[in-house]
Design a protein around this motif. Structure first.
Motif, PDB file in Angstrom:
ATOM      1  N   GLY A  52      -3.362  14.250   0.217  1.00  0.00           N
ATOM      2  CA  GLY A  52      -3.010  13.128  -0.456  1.00  0.00           C
ATOM      3  C   GLY A  52      -2.224  12.105  -0.092  1.00  0.00           C
ATOM      4  N   PRO A  90      -2.888  11.554  -5.802  1.00  0.00           N
ATOM      5  CA  PRO A  90      -3.124  11.295  -7.410  1.00  0.00           C
ATOM      6  C   PRO A  90      -3.609  12.548  -7.728  1.00  0.00           C
ATOM      7  CG  PRO A  90      -4.566  10.337  -5.407  1.00  0.00           C
ATOM      8  CD  PRO A  90      -3.491  11.251  -4.746  1.00  0.00           C
ATOM      9  N   GLU A 135      -6.943   1.888  -7.314  1.00  0.00           N
ATOM     10  CA  GLU A 135      -5.907   2.295  -7.817  1.00  0.00           C
ATOM     11  C   GLU A 135      -5.936   2.539  -6.482  1.00  0.00           C
ATOM     12  OE1 GLU A 135      -3.730   1.419  -9.960  1.00  0.00           O
ATOM     13  OE2 GLU A 135      -4.786  -0.569 -11.028  1.00  0.00           O
ATOM     14  N   GLU A 136      -7.310   3.352  -5.936  1.00  0.00           N
ATOM     15  CA  GLU A 136      -6.876   4.698  -5.242  1.00  0.00           C
ATOM     16  C   GLU A 136      -7.957   4.093  -4.659  1.00  0.00           C
ATOM     17  OE1 GLU A 136      -6.348   8.570  -8.084  1.00  0.00           O
ATOM     18  OE2 GLU A 136      -8.015   8.264  -7.048  1.00  0.00           O
ATOM     19  N   ASP A 164     -14.475   8.463 -10.499  1.00  0.00           N
ATOM     20  CA  ASP A 164     -14.616   9.292  -9.001  1.00  0.00           C
ATOM     21  C   ASP A 164     -15.689   9.017  -8.866  1.00  0.00           C
ATOM     22  OD1 ASP A 164     -13.198   9.564  -7.145  1.00  0.00           O
ATOM     23  OD2 ASP A 164     -14.828  11.758  -7.029  1.00  0.00           O
ATOM     24  N   HIS A 206      -0.238   8.103  -1.737  1.00  0.00           N
ATOM     25  CA  HIS A 206       0.690   8.809  -2.957  1.00  0.00           C
ATOM     26  C   HIS A 206      -0.461  10.054  -3.471  1.00  0.00           C
ATOM     27  CE1 HIS A 206      -2.711   6.188  -5.245  1.00  0.00           C
ATOM     28  NE2 HIS A 206      -2.360   6.583  -5.971  1.00  0.00           N
ATOM     29  N   ILE A 242      -3.853   8.123   0.377  1.00  0.00           N
ATOM     30  CA  ILE A 242      -4.536   7.928  -0.493  1.00  0.00           C
ATOM     31  C   ILE A 242      -3.653   6.772  -0.898  1.00  0.00           C
ATOM     32  CG2 ILE A 242      -5.564   7.915  -2.581  1.00  0.00           C
ATOM     33  CD1 ILE A 242      -6.343  10.569  -2.295  1.00  0.00           C
ATOM     34  N   ASN A 259     -11.638   3.650  -5.906  1.00  0.00           N
ATOM     35  CA  ASN A 259     -11.439   4.323  -7.666  1.00  0.00           C
ATOM     36  C   ASN A 259     -10.944   2.235  -8.006  1.00  0.00           C
ATOM     37  OD1 ASN A 259     -13.471   5.875  -6.890  1.00  0.00           O
ATOM     38  ND2 ASN A 259     -11.506   7.521  -6.830  1.00  0.00           N
ATOM     39  N   PHE A 314      -9.416   5.577   0.095  1.00  0.00           N
ATOM     40  CA  PHE A 314      -8.983   6.416   0.884  1.00  0.00           C
ATOM     41  C   PHE A 314     -10.486   7.016   1.872  1.00  0.00           C
ATOM     42  CE2 PHE A 314      -9.393   8.277  -3.455  1.00  0.00           C
ATOM     43  CZ  PHE A 314     -10.641   9.553  -3.245  1.00  0.00           C
ATOM     44  N   ASP A 371       1.011  -1.327   0.121  1.00  0.00           N
ATOM     45  CA  ASP A 371       0.203  -0.187   0.005  1.00  0.00           C
ATOM     46  C   ASP A 371       0.829   1.121  -0.030  1.00  0.00           C
ATOM     47  OD1 ASP A 371      -1.744   1.868   0.239  1.00  0.00           O
ATOM     48  OD2 ASP A 371      -2.549   1.802   2.772  1.00  0.00           O
ATOM     49  N   THR A 376      -6.086  -5.490  -2.296  1.00  0.00           N
ATOM     50  CA  THR A 376      -6.418  -4.763  -4.009  1.00  0.00           C
ATOM     51  C   THR A 376      -7.517  -4.900  -4.785  1.00  0.00           C
ATOM     52  OG1 THR A 376      -4.766  -5.570  -5.702  1.00  0.00           O
ATOM     53  CG2 THR A 376      -4.190  -3.651  -4.380  1.00  0.00           C
ATOM     54  N   ARG A 378      -3.049   2.561  -2.796  1.00  0.00           N
ATOM     55  CA  ARG A 378      -3.995   1.147  -3.400  1.00  0.00           C
ATOM     56  C   ARG A 378      -4.501   0.239  -2.524  1.00  0.00           C
ATOM     57  NH1 ARG A 378       0.604   3.274  -6.376  1.00  0.00           N
ATOM     58  NH2 ARG A 378      -0.099   4.186  -8.625  1.00  0.00           N
TER      59      ARG A 378
END
Length: 295
Positions: A29, A7, A136-137, A195, A5, A32, A121, A139, A2, A79, A34
Motif C-alpha cells: 500500500g 487506502p 486520488e489513487e 475501482d 498512503h 499508492i 482512481n 498505482f 505525491d 494529478t 495521488r
C-alpha cells in the motif's frame, strides 16, 4: 505532492486479516499515491484503450471500454488526466457524468503487448472533448494473470453493428463468458469511491452457473484485496468481457459475494442487466500467449 498512503477501508482490512496478509498489504500500500509520475504519464499516452468503472444514474455499476489512437488518454498535470472522446453513446455509462458534479471513477490502463497495467482512481467530469479525471489513487500492478497479445489493427471508435440489452445471459453470451481468459470488474467502496480491476486465467476459469449467475476463483494477487474489500462493503459490481479478435464487448451489471473456504476463495456474481455491443471497438488483437502464472 505525491503522498504514499494505504487506502484500505474496513472491508479490505477484514479480508486481509482473514487471509493473513495484513503485513504484505501494508507494505504494498505504500506504493499508492495521488500523483502521476512521468513514467506513468508516458505509459498512458501509449495506450489505445482504457477500461473504466462507475455507477449509472440508477446506481448500477458498469465496466466500460474506451478506445482511441495513442494519446487519447494523457496526463495534463500531476494529478489530472484528459480522456478524448468520452464514453460512447450506446454505453450504459454514457450519461453517468453530469456537468454539475464530479462522479467517482475507477480506471485501469492495461497493455497486453507488454503485460503492464496501472490503475488510476478518482473523480471525473465532462469536458467539450471528453472527460477530465482528477486522480486520488495511482498505482501499478504486477503482470500476474495477464495474457500477452499483439495489436493487429487500430483506428477510431465506430458505432456498434448492433446493441442487445437484457437481464440474463443468452446461450451465445454464456459460451463467450466460458471461453474468456480475461475480464474486468468495477466495484465501489463504502464511501462510493470507484475501482476498476482485471481478472485473468485460462479459458474456463469463469464459470456460468446459470443464465443469471457466473463465478470465478480469486487467485492470489498483490494482497491488497481492493475488489473483495469493496464487495464486502457494497455488493454492487460490473463486469466487462472483450472479444479481442472482433472488438465486441459484453457488459454485465449486478451484485457479487465472496465465498471463503480453506485455502480458496470464489466470487459469485448475480446478473441483473446485460449490454452486448457487437464490433464496436476498432482494436484487433492476436490470439493470446497465456500468462505463466495461470493455474
Amino acid at each position: 505532492m505525491d503522498t504514499p498512503h494505504a487506502p484500505y477501508h474496513p472491508g479490505s482490512l477484514a479480508v486481509q486479516t482473514r487471509v493473513g496478509v495484513r503485513a504484505a498489504a501494508e507494505h504494498v500500500g505504500r506504493s499508492i499515491g495521488r500523483g502521476i509520475r512521468p513514467v506513468a504519464a508516458a505509459f498512458l499516452e501509449l495506450q489505445p484503450m482504457l477500461v473504466i468503472g462507475a455507477a449509472d444514474g440508477g446506481g448500477r455499476l458498469w465496466s466500460s471500454l474506451l478506445t482511441g489512437p495513442p494519446g487519447f488518454v494523457r496526463a495534463t498535470g500531476p494529478t489530472t488526466v484528459a480522456v478524448r472522446g468520452g464514453v460512447p453513446a450506446h454505453d450504459p455509462l454514457a450519461a453517468a457524468f453530469p456537468a454539475d458534479r464530479r462522479t467517482p471513477l475507477g480506471t485501469i490502463a492495461l497493455d497486453p503487448r507488454t503485460r503492464r497495467r496501472m490503475r488510476l482512481n478518482g473523480t471525473a467530469a465532462p469536458t467539450p472533448a471528453g472527460l477530465s479525471v482528477q486522480a486520488e489513487e495511482v498505482f501499478s500492478n504486477c503482470p500476474k494473470y495477464l495474457q500477452k497479445r499483439e495489436l493487429y489493427g487500430a483506428g477510431e471508435p465506430t458505432a456498434p453493428a448492433a446493441v442487445h440489452r437484457g437481464d440474463r445471459l443468452t446461450p451465445a453470451q454464456r459460451e463467450a463468458v466460458r471461453a474468456a481468459d480475461t475480464f474486468f470488474v468495477a466495484t465501489v467502496g463504502p464511501d462510493g469511491a470507484a475501482d476498476a480491476s482485471h481478472r485473468g486465467g485460462n479459458p474456463g476459469f469463469v464459470r456460468v452457473d446459470s443464465p443469471t449467475e457466473v463465478s470465478w476463483p480469486d487467485y492470489p494477487g498483490n494482497a491488497m484485496f481492493l475488489t473483495l474489500g469493496n464487495l464486502a462493503a457494497d455488493a454492487r459490481a460490473g463486469l466487462l468481457f472483450v472479444d479481442w479478435s472482433t472488438g465486441s464487448t459484453l457488459q454485465l451489471t449486478g451484485t457479487a459475494r465472496t465465498e471463503f473456504t480453506p485455502g480458496a476463495r470464489t466470487v459469485r456474481f448475480t446478473v441483473t442487466g446485460t449490454v452486448e455491443a457487437r464490433h464496436t471497438g476498432p482494436l484487433r488483437w492476436s490470439a493470446p500467449e497465456y500468462s505463466p502464472a495461470n493455474p
